[in-house]
Every structure is written in C-alpha cells, then in structure tokens.
Design a protein around this motif. Structure first.
Motif, PDB file in Angstrom:
ATOM      1  N   ARG A  75       0.871  -1.014  -0.025  1.00  0.00           N
ATOM      2  CA  ARG A  75       0.021   0.053  -0.013  1.00  0.00           C
ATOM      3  C   ARG A  75       0.870   1.436  -0.004  1.00  0.00           C
ATOM      4  O   ARG A  75       0.219   2.370  -0.817  1.00  0.00           O
ATOM      5  N   PHE A  76       1.927   1.143   0.883  1.00  0.00           N
ATOM      6  CA  PHE A  76       2.832   2.336   0.999  1.00  0.00           C
ATOM      7  C   PHE A  76       4.028   2.439   0.207  1.00  0.00           C
ATOM      8  O   PHE A  76       4.476   3.556   0.246  1.00  0.00           O
ATOM      9  N   GLY A  77       4.401   1.276  -0.052  1.00  0.00           N
ATOM     10  CA  GLY A  77       5.707   1.391  -1.004  1.00  0.00           C
ATOM     11  C   GLY A  77       7.041   0.891   0.093  1.00  0.00           C
ATOM     12  O   GLY A  77       6.921   0.830   1.218  1.00  0.00           O
ATOM     13  N   TYR A  78       7.985   0.631  -0.644  1.00  0.00           N
ATOM     14  CA  TYR A  78       9.341   0.090   0.171  1.00  0.00           C
ATOM     15  C   TYR A  78      10.025   1.065   1.015  1.00  0.00           C
ATOM     16  O   TYR A  78      10.267   0.832   2.266  1.00  0.00           O
ATOM     17  N   LYS A  79      10.000   2.321   0.606  1.00  0.00           N
ATOM     18  CA  LYS A  79      10.556   3.296   1.353  1.00  0.00           C
ATOM     19  C   LYS A  79       9.863   3.564   2.615  1.00  0.00           C
ATOM     20  O   LYS A  79      10.483   3.593   3.940  1.00  0.00           O
ATOM     21  N   ARG A  80       8.550   4.052   2.670  1.00  0.00           N
ATOM     22  CA  ARG A  80       7.911   4.198   3.866  1.00  0.00           C
ATOM     23  C   ARG A  80       7.934   2.885   4.924  1.00  0.00           C
ATOM     24  O   ARG A  80       8.017   3.169   6.040  1.00  0.00           O
ATOM     25  N   GLY A  81       8.116   1.666   4.346  1.00  0.00           N
ATOM     26  CA  GLY A  81       8.024   0.512   4.981  1.00  0.00           C
ATOM     27  C   GLY A  81       9.421   0.373   5.660  1.00  0.00           C
ATOM     28  O   GLY A  81       9.425   0.083   7.008  1.00  0.00           O
ATOM     29  N   ILE A  82      10.284   0.643   5.043  1.00  0.00           N
ATOM     30  CA  ILE A  82      11.905   0.654   5.683  1.00  0.00           C
ATOM     31  C   ILE A  82      11.753   1.685   6.956  1.00  0.00           C
ATOM     32  O   ILE A  82      12.283   1.478   8.006  1.00  0.00           O
ATOM     33  N   LEU A 115      10.228   1.445  14.551  1.00  0.00           N
ATOM     34  CA  LEU A 115      10.093   0.265  15.518  1.00  0.00           C
ATOM     35  C   LEU A 115      11.114  -0.505  16.036  1.00  0.00           C
ATOM     36  O   LEU A 115      11.308  -0.418  17.345  1.00  0.00           O
ATOM     37  N   PHE A 116      12.279  -0.509  15.354  1.00  0.00           N
ATOM     38  CA  PHE A 116      13.432  -1.071  15.641  1.00  0.00           C
ATOM     39  C   PHE A 116      14.181  -0.116  16.860  1.00  0.00           C
ATOM     40  O   PHE A 116      14.447  -0.524  18.067  1.00  0.00           O
ATOM     41  N   ALA A 117      13.897   1.144  16.675  1.00  0.00           N
ATOM     42  CA  ALA A 117      14.684   2.133  17.630  1.00  0.00           C
ATOM     43  C   ALA A 117      13.817   2.126  18.718  1.00  0.00           C
ATOM     44  O   ALA A 117      14.241   2.285  20.046  1.00  0.00           O
ATOM     45  N   LEU A 118      12.484   2.209  18.789  1.00  0.00           N
ATOM     46  CA  LEU A 118      11.634   2.188  19.964  1.00  0.00           C
ATOM     47  C   LEU A 118      11.945   0.796  20.788  1.00  0.00           C
ATOM     48  O   LEU A 118      11.796   1.093  22.104  1.00  0.00           O
ATOM     49  N   GLY A 119      11.936  -0.308  20.283  1.00  0.00           N
ATOM     50  CA  GLY A 119      12.192  -1.409  21.003  1.00  0.00           C
ATOM     51  C   GLY A 119      13.793  -1.237  21.674  1.00  0.00           C
ATOM     52  O   GLY A 119      13.825  -1.611  23.050  1.00  0.00           O
ATOM     53  N   ALA A 120      14.525  -0.743  21.136  1.00  0.00           N
ATOM     54  CA  ALA A 120      15.928  -0.485  21.631  1.00  0.00           C
ATOM     55  C   ALA A 120      15.765   0.406  22.905  1.00  0.00           C
ATOM     56  O   ALA A 120      16.590   0.087  23.933  1.00  0.00           O
ATOM     57  N   ILE A 180      11.195  -4.805  18.784  1.00  0.00           N
ATOM     58  CA  ILE A 180      12.519  -4.645  17.867  1.00  0.00           C
ATOM     59  C   ILE A 180      12.144  -5.701  16.722  1.00  0.00           C
ATOM     60  O   ILE A 180      12.575  -5.245  15.542  1.00  0.00           O
ATOM     61  N   ALA A 181      11.931  -6.746  16.985  1.00  0.00           N
ATOM     62  CA  ALA A 181      11.624  -7.786  16.089  1.00  0.00           C
ATOM     63  C   ALA A 181      10.645  -7.489  14.904  1.00  0.00           C
ATOM     64  O   ALA A 181      10.688  -7.865  13.910  1.00  0.00           O
ATOM     65  N   CYS A 182       9.671  -6.725  15.425  1.00  0.00           N
ATOM     66  CA  CYS A 182       8.233  -6.335  14.548  1.00  0.00           C
ATOM     67  C   CYS A 182       9.085  -5.440  13.559  1.00  0.00           C
ATOM     68  O   CYS A 182       8.839  -5.358  12.112  1.00  0.00           O
ATOM     69  N   GLY A 183      10.129  -4.309  13.961  1.00  0.00           N
ATOM     70  CA  GLY A 183      10.691  -3.508  13.043  1.00  0.00           C
ATOM     71  C   GLY A 183      11.554  -4.272  12.131  1.00  0.00           C
ATOM     72  O   GLY A 183      11.661  -3.983  10.875  1.00  0.00           O
ATOM     73  N   LEU A 184      12.579  -5.399  12.707  1.00  0.00           N
ATOM     74  CA  LEU A 184      13.314  -5.894  11.770  1.00  0.00           C
ATOM     75  C   LEU A 184      12.428  -6.693  10.670  1.00  0.00           C
ATOM     76  O   LEU A 184      13.074  -6.875   9.561  1.00  0.00           O
ATOM     77  N   CYS A 185      11.355  -7.202  10.898  1.00  0.00           N
ATOM     78  CA  CYS A 185      10.524  -8.111   9.994  1.00  0.00           C
ATOM     79  C   CYS A 185      10.252  -6.855   8.925  1.00  0.00           C
ATOM     80  O   CYS A 185      10.187  -7.341   7.447  1.00  0.00           O
TER      81      CYS A 185
END
Length: 411
Positions: free
Chosen positions: A80-87, A93-98, A120-125
């Motif tokens: 829906r939003f593209g690769y860039k927004r997904g990244i 999410l990665f930073a929040l978990g850290a 963190i894992a949700c962000g990594l996924c």
C-alpha cells in the motif's frame, strides 16, 4: 570492479542501482547486529534471571514469533505505501524497542526485556520484508541470488559485531551494573534513528509491480498465462521452499543461541566473555566470509547446486558436533557457520523465482517462515539441558530437509 558493478547493479535500460543497493545493504548490517546480540542475551539470561536453557530460548521465541505475526501485515503495508515508507516505519519500531531497554533494566525482570525484543523484531520484520526482495531486483535477473548473498554478507558483519559488542558491554560489565544490558541497545537505537533520518531525505527508487514482473518472470511454459492465477500454496515447490526456510532458521537460531553453552561445556576453562569473542571472530567471521565467497562462487556454480554441497557438509558438521570429540567438534561447529551462510539468501532467491506479481506476497510468507527460529532454541535447550551436544540433533534434521529441497530445485 567497474565490470562487477555494471553486471550486478545496472538495469537493462542502463540505469544504475548501485547507490540504492548500498543504502539497502546498510539495513542488512543493522539487523544482523540486532540478531547477533540475541546470542549473548540467551546465555546472560540463564545467569541473570536464573533460567534453564529451555527458558532462555524465550529470547529467540519472542523475536522470531514476531516475524510470524508481522510478516503479512508488513507485506500489506509495503504493497500500500511502498518500500521506502516500510523501511522508515521498520527503523522507527527498531529504535523504539531498543530504547525500551532503558526502563526495562530498572524493573529487573525478564518480561520487559522480552516485550522490547518483540517490538524490535517487528521492526526487523518490516526491514527484511522490504530489503530482501528489493535487493534482488536492483539489477539483472540472472544475478538476483548473487546480489542478495552480497547484501547478506554485510548482514554477516552485523552478526560479528553483535556478539563482540554485546560480550564486551554485557559480560564485561562490573558485577551489579544494572545498565549493562541497556548500553548496547542504547547505542544501536541512536544509530537506527540516524539511519531513519537519512532514508527520510534521500531518493530511493520505488520498485513497481511491473519491474518485479520483469525481475521475476513467471515460468516459461505453455501455461504461462495461467501461472499467475495459481495460488501460492498450490505450488509444491513454493511449499517446499517455505519449509526449507523455516528449517534453516531453526538450525541457524539454535546453533547461534547455544554456541556459548556448547563451547563452555566442551572446555570449562573458557569464560562466557571469551566464548562470545570466539562466536564473533570465529563463527560469525566464517559466516560472513561464507556469504562473500558464496556470492562470487555463484558466478560459475548455480545456487541450487551450491546449496546441495553446503547442506551436505552442514550435516557432516552436525554429526561431529553431536559426537563431542573435543577440538574436532569445536572446529566442526565453526565450519557449520561457513556452510550455512549462503542458505537463507539462496533459499529466499530460489523461492521468488517465477513469482512475477506475487513476489511481495511470496516474500512475506518467506519472511514469516523465519518463525522456525522461535521454537528450535526452546526444543534444543530442553533436549540438551544436561548435555548441550545432544540438542544439536535439531539442526541436523533441519539441514537434512534443506538437502532434500536443494535436490528438488531445477538445474
């Protein structure tokens, strides 16, 4: 080198994808570092929170089960939003978990750390769902597996840095230092925020469905027009590739998780800090070297054939590890890192062949199969509670299936 760049990163229309490829490859380094830290946490939790080997497997469980739960939503978000927004969303999410590791250390319980690891894992996924297929299409179709292995080699560098930094900051901390667990995650959180800002302001070409169609054309056959309508789960080879990827993740996660346990049991003179260094400079260094050499080996040896050879040699290594023949078994454990190194990206690339417009959905399922790593540490810990070597029967079985899968792939 120029010729290599041209062959690997230049599209048929002459457009260079080298810069986007470098940026995407940085993501592989980041999540490799995060996964490398887990192997230190596994052993540390056994001591810090008085956990059994099976219980410490919860560290990997919450991480890899997040992949299972997040993979399809991540794929839908990307569509829906593209690769860039997904990244960018994955990095946040990665930073929040850290950063959640900071309040977690004040509670002194395993539960808040497990919640932080899940986030963190949700962000990594999100990052893996975007970066793996993105890397494969940034250049000629015939070099997709080679390109993904090259990206994954930097993932291997992250796996080296993770246990090295984690071992120094966590195992090397003074007794009673409650912030020891938070320091490596505070460091990675800051780095991830900086990378997210870079992605916000740089131009990253969006890979459209039609480009994916060109990169992964459907199988050439008399049924070419019908192929896109065949559901993924009715394609036998796709089912096999998902199982193979789950088996690989189970093997890799189990071996990485209990490396320190195995080494310190084989040689009781080795400390946890030393074992973490052996993991970084021995196992993970071979892992990275394997991916680098694997990428270039695929110039003259087809990916499925290389996968067959490495799967067979991984089986041999596991048999020696289970046998516990002192230094021979230790070297076999080290060698297994080299032979399994090319498996994830190679299986992933083979799984996307012939998917055409279904590539994003297929990628989501392949990322979901990472959940195979959620259960193997718990199972290995339970089997190897008294003798860790016995637990390595799980990776042995996993590599056996991968060998079978490799023989089902077309030459």
């Amino acid at each position: 080198m120029k010729q290599t760049n041209k062959s690997l990163f230049r599209a048929e229309n002459g457009k260079s994808y080298l810069i986007p490829f470098i940026l995407i490859t940085c993501l592989f380094l980041l999540w490799g570092f995060a996964h490398g830290l887990l192997d230190v946490l596994n052993k540390h939790f056994q001591t810090e929170f008085t956990m059994s080997k099976a219980e410490s497997g919860l560290v990997q469980f919450v991480t890899y089960i997040a992949y299972f739960l997040m993979a399809l939503p991540a794929g839908s978000f990307m569509k829906r939003f593209g690769y860039k927004r997904g990244i960018i969303f994955g990095l946040l999410l990665f930073a929040l978990g850290a950063f959640l590791f900071i309040p977690a250390v004040m509670i002194h319980s395993a539960s808040p750390f497990l919640v932080a690891l899940f986030i963190i894992a949700c962000g990594l996924c999100m990052l893996e769902t975007a970066a793996n297929p993105y890397s494969t299409v940034l250049g000629p179709t015939e070099s997709a597996a080679q390109r993904l292995n090259l990206s994954q080699s930097f993932n291997g560098l992250g796996w080296i840095l993770g246990p090295l930094v984690g071992g120094l900051l966590i195992f090397g901390a003074e007794q009673g230092d409650q912030f020891a667990l938070a320091r490596p995650y505070l460091l990675i959180g800051i780095v991830v925020i900086v990378v997210a800002l870079i992605f916000c302001f740089i131009h990253l070409p969006e890979i459209k469905e039609e480009i994916i169609d060109e990169a992964f054309p459907d199988e050439k056959s008399t049924l070419k027009e019908m192929t896109p309508t065949i559901p993924l789960w009715k394609r036998k080879q796709f089912v096999r590739v998902v199982i193979a990827q789950a088996c690989y993740c189970a093997a890799q996660t189990g071996i990485f998780s209990f490396f320190i346990n195995y080494v310190t049991e084989i040689d009781t003179q080795i400390s946890n800090t030393q074992a973490a260094k052996f993991l970084a400079f021995g196992g993970m260094a071979l892992f990275m070297f394997g991916r680098l050499t694997g990428s270039f080996t695929m110039k003259w040896l087809k990916p499925n054939k290389l996968l067959r050879q490495y799967a067979f040699l991984s089986i041999v290594c596991m048999l020696l590890v289970i046998s516990s023949i002192d230094v021979i078994s230790l070297y076999a454990l080290y060698c297994s890192f080299f032979f399994m190194s090319i498996m994830f990206p190679t299986i992933f690339a083979l799984g996307l062949e012939g998917m055409g417009s279904k590539t994003k959905k297929a990628s989501s399922y392949l990322v979901m199969s990472v959940a195979g790593g959620a259960f193997s540490p718990i199972l290995m810990g339970h089997i190897g509670e008294s003798q860790m070597a016995i637990g390595f029967i799980i990776p042995l079985l996993a590599f056996s299936y991968i060998l079978y899968f490799a023989f089902t792939c077309k030459d």
